[in-house]
Scaffold this active site. Sequence first.
Site, mmCIF file in Angstrom:
data_model
loop_
_atom_site.group_PDB
_atom_site.id
_atom_site.type_symbol
_atom_site.label_atom_id
_atom_site.label_comp_id
_atom_site.label_asym_id
_atom_site.label_seq_id
_atom_site.Cartn_x
_atom_site.Cartn_y
_atom_site.Cartn_z
ATOM 1 N N LYS A 174 -11.917 -6.248 -11.280
ATOM 2 C CA LYS A 174 -11.094 -5.383 -10.287
ATOM 3 C C LYS A 174 -10.095 -6.361 -9.559
ATOM 4 C CE LYS A 174 -13.533 -3.806 -6.821
ATOM 5 N NZ LYS A 174 -14.046 -2.623 -5.868
ATOM 6 N N CYS B 102 -4.899 2.016 -0.780
ATOM 7 C CA CYS B 102 -4.710 2.401 -1.939
ATOM 8 C C CYS B 102 -3.658 1.959 -3.016
ATOM 9 C CB CYS B 102 -4.964 3.907 -2.428
ATOM 10 S SG CYS B 102 -4.812 4.630 -3.728
#
Length: 102
Positions: free
Chosen positions: A46, A64
């Site tokens: 990630k 985000c």
Amino acid sequence: MLSTIRTMNNRAASCSPAGNRSRSYSVRAYATGSKMNLDIRKNEEKVVDFVKVEDLKAPKAVYCRCWRSGTFPMCDGAHVKHNKETGDNVGPLVLERAAADK
């Protein structure tokens, strides 16, 4: 005047000046279920970046980068579901308050 900008990941950003002082931006992904990160640090599970910021009111702000958050521009963890569904590895941008020098 409205212009469309193509980004590296085949996304579109539209810009329209709202007077002389500010601009408004809207960005949309072309396909739901498509990967957001096509070529950045693909060897990592990630991609999360941490940045120290001196003038941050809160101790931490998480933004985000998957464009799926229900609280956009803040991260709500929607990237977890997005990554699972698409095989992507996108994660948030984390701003942390830098320690004050004494």
